[in-house]
Design a protein around this motif. Structure first.
Motif, PDB file in Angstrom:
ATOM      1  N   VAL A  93       0.841  -1.200   0.000  1.00 52.51           N
ATOM      2  CA  VAL A  93       0.000   0.000   0.000  1.00 52.51           C
ATOM      3  C   VAL A  93       0.874   1.248   0.000  1.00 52.51           C
ATOM      4  O   VAL A  93       1.735   1.414   0.874  1.00 52.51           O
ATOM      5  CB  VAL A  93      -0.929   0.012   1.226  1.00 52.51           C
ATOM      6  N   PRO A  95       0.443   4.887   0.763  1.00 49.46           N
ATOM      7  CA  PRO A  95      -0.581   5.759   1.364  1.00 49.46           C
ATOM      8  C   PRO A  95      -0.750   7.093   0.645  1.00 49.46           C
ATOM      9  O   PRO A  95      -1.786   7.738   0.783  1.00 49.46           O
ATOM     10  CB  PRO A  95      -0.075   5.956   2.796  1.00 49.46           C
ATOM     11  N   ALA A  98      -2.663   5.352  -3.045  1.00 47.63           N
ATOM     12  CA  ALA A  98      -3.704   4.323  -3.051  1.00 47.63           C
ATOM     13  C   ALA A  98      -5.035   4.901  -2.589  1.00 47.63           C
ATOM     14  O   ALA A  98      -5.089   5.888  -1.850  1.00 47.63           O
ATOM     15  CB  ALA A  98      -3.297   3.162  -2.146  1.00 47.63           C
ATOM     16  N   HIS A  99      -6.111   4.284  -3.045  1.00 50.95           N
ATOM     17  CA  HIS A  99      -7.460   4.683  -2.651  1.00 50.95           C
ATOM     18  C   HIS A  99      -8.138   3.531  -1.924  1.00 50.95           C
ATOM     19  O   HIS A  99      -7.844   2.357  -2.165  1.00 50.95           O
ATOM     20  CB  HIS A  99      -8.291   5.080  -3.868  1.00 50.95           C
ATOM     21  N   ALA A 100      -9.075   3.877  -1.038  1.00 51.46           N
ATOM     22  CA  ALA A 100      -9.794   2.860  -0.282  1.00 51.46           C
ATOM     23  C   ALA A 100     -10.555   1.910  -1.198  1.00 51.46           C
ATOM     24  O   ALA A 100     -10.715   0.736  -0.879  1.00 51.46           O
ATOM     25  CB  ALA A 100     -10.754   3.527   0.703  1.00 51.46           C
ATOM     26  N   ASP A 105     -10.142   0.619   3.597  1.00 52.10           N
ATOM     27  CA  ASP A 105      -9.847   1.786   4.431  1.00 52.10           C
ATOM     28  C   ASP A 105      -8.786   1.508   5.497  1.00 52.10           C
ATOM     29  O   ASP A 105      -7.887   2.319   5.718  1.00 52.10           O
ATOM     30  CB  ASP A 105     -11.125   2.325   5.089  1.00 52.10           C
ATOM     31  N   LEU A 108      -5.000   1.864   4.622  1.00 51.67           N
ATOM     32  CA  LEU A 108      -4.522   3.234   4.476  1.00 51.67           C
ATOM     33  C   LEU A 108      -4.073   3.803   5.821  1.00 51.67           C
ATOM     34  O   LEU A 108      -3.100   4.562   5.894  1.00 51.67           O
ATOM     35  CB  LEU A 108      -5.609   4.113   3.863  1.00 51.67           C
ATOM     36  N   ARG A 112       0.327   4.371   7.271  1.00 51.02           N
ATOM     37  CA  ARG A 112       0.913   5.604   7.811  1.00 51.02           C
ATOM     38  C   ARG A 112       1.971   5.294   8.860  1.00 51.02           C
ATOM     39  O   ARG A 112       2.844   6.123   9.138  1.00 51.02           O
ATOM     40  CB  ARG A 112      -0.179   6.466   8.457  1.00 51.02           C
ATOM     41  N   LYS A 290     -11.237   5.977   9.656  1.00 56.06           N
ATOM     42  CA  LYS A 290     -11.533   5.010   8.603  1.00 56.06           C
ATOM     43  C   LYS A 290     -12.508   5.598   7.592  1.00 56.06           C
ATOM     44  O   LYS A 290     -12.343   5.427   6.375  1.00 56.06           O
ATOM     45  CB  LYS A 290     -12.129   3.732   9.204  1.00 56.06           C
ATOM     46  N   ALA A 293     -10.786   8.192   5.438  1.00 54.68           N
ATOM     47  CA  ALA A 293      -9.896   7.540   4.472  1.00 54.68           C
ATOM     48  C   ALA A 293     -10.697   6.974   3.303  1.00 54.68           C
ATOM     49  O   ALA A 293     -10.249   7.000   2.150  1.00 54.68           O
ATOM     50  CB  ALA A 293      -9.120   6.425   5.154  1.00 54.68           C
ATOM     51  N   ARG A 294     -11.889   6.477   3.595  1.00 54.02           N
ATOM     52  CA  ARG A 294     -12.742   5.903   2.551  1.00 54.02           C
ATOM     53  C   ARG A 294     -13.343   6.983   1.667  1.00 54.02           C
ATOM     54  O   ARG A 294     -13.576   6.763   0.468  1.00 54.02           O
ATOM     55  CB  ARG A 294     -13.866   5.103   3.227  1.00 54.02           C
TER      56      ARG A 294
END
Length: 355
Positions: A93, A95, A98-100, A105, A108, A112, A290, A293-294
């Motif tokens: 991944v 961060p 990338a996308h959820a 989610d 991501l 971090r 979460k 992030a989504r």
């Protein structure tokens, strides 16, 4: 994602009894899977799981485990399935890009803190984690998956919800019979104020498992920034009520709450409705890390992202030194077994893609 039935979290009633035969079959299959011997890999594997469906605090626990390992000089790499994402992996991944929708989610958030591998095939994912330089693999979920041997399994239970009606899916929230799960665990972690987990503690003690306690600490900076303002809190996680309670317990004036299913993908209409309701009532929009992030990276929800704030939370052990000692002892024992060749098998060297 579908919402979990409300009867799961009440005393067993008609629905749970009617579903009893199906639960018995599901439970027998799940118990048989737990008995399977997973492949032991050269890198120690730590697994953070929970015995029930829904939000018990696995991801905050995994993040704290990684922090403790880093402080001990280890190089943890996360391994996760990537619920809600489309990519099967193994994939590392990124961060920043990338996308959820691709990886889910939770990855991501994990990425971090440490390098993170998403893989539906856990054994292949372990190979990619080793190739990424892991000295310890930290699994976020996957306790019930039998493919990979776990050197240290920590089962997480939310004290407020406990194990609900104590029945197995679909009659209740348990992923497998409780005793069968505790028999495969190495420790039990209770998160939150003591409430509904007495039966779990009693069963854990029958299996001679250490019982640890922790709580979720909300970010004091955001709490202070919210001040006396009134908020509209929304969440699409396993247990939205837990998030709302965390805000209220921290002194935040929660005027309105809106709940969505776990890993929910917000539509343009839902995002607009939340934004308009907050504007109309003069409320600040607050959600979980979460959820934010989504939401990010989706043009349909960009306006909501611009106006919503996420509340970071950290899991804090009541006796962190005791947990650290237990964790490092299990890792050292795994390395000793690997060094003597006691059943160790190197994971396959799976290629690692990037989104």
């Amino acid at each position: 994602m579908m919402r979990e039935p409300s009867f799961w979290w009440r005393a067993p009633g008609t629905a749970a009894r009617v579903l009893g035969p199906v639960s018995a079959v599901y439970g027998a299959v799940a118990q048989a899977r737990l008995r399977q011997r997973g492949v032991r890999v050269a890198t120690p594997v730590v697994c953070v799981g929970n015995p029930t469906v829904g939000g018990a605090g696995k991801t905050p626990t995994a993040l704290t485990v990684a922090r403790i390992l880093k402080e001990a000089g280890e190089r943890p790499v996360f391994l996760t399935r990537g619920h809600g994402g489309t990519l099967a992996g193994p994939i590392e991944v990124d961060p920043a890009h990338a996308h959820a929708a691709q990886v889910g989610d939770e990855p991501l958030l994990l990425a971090r803190v440490a390098r993170t591998i998403v893989a539906r095939a856990r054994l292949a994912g372990a190979g990619s984690a080793a190739a990424a330089g892991a000295s310890v693999i930290v699994m976020d979920d996957g306790f019930q998956n039998p493919s990979l041997h776990k050197d240290f399994s920590l089962l997480v239970v939310d004290e407020r919800r406990g194990i609900g009606n104590g029945r197995v899916i679909p009659g209740g929230p348990l992923r497998a019979p409780l005793a069968a799960q505790l028999a495969r665990a190495h420790a039990l972690l209770l998160v939150g104020a003591p409430s509904r987990a007495a039966s779990v503690v009693e069963e854990a003690r029958r299996h001679d498992l250490p019982v640890l306690r922790a709580h979720l600490r909300p970010d004091p900076k955001l709490i202070a920034a919210l001040g006396r303002g009134r908020v509209l809190a929304f969440a699409g996680i396993g247990d939205p009520e837990k998030f709302f309670a965390t805000l209220s317990d921290a002194g935040v004036a929660v005027a309105v709450t809106r709940s969505f299913p776990d890993h929910h993908r917000y539509t343009r209409a839902e995002a607009r409705a939340l934004r308009e309701e907050a504007d109309r009532e003069g409320l600040m929009l607050v959600t979980t890390e979460k959820d934010l992030a989504r939401l990010k990276g989706d043009e349909e929800t960009a306006e909501l992202v611009a106006h919503a704030q996420a509340l970071p939370v950290a899991l804090v052990f009541e006796q962190e030194a005791a947990f650290k000692s237990l964790l490092l002892e299990r890792i050292a024992a795994a390395r000793e077994r690997s060094a003597t060749g006691a059943g160790s098998t190197a994971a396959g060297q799976a290629g690692c893609l990037r989104p």
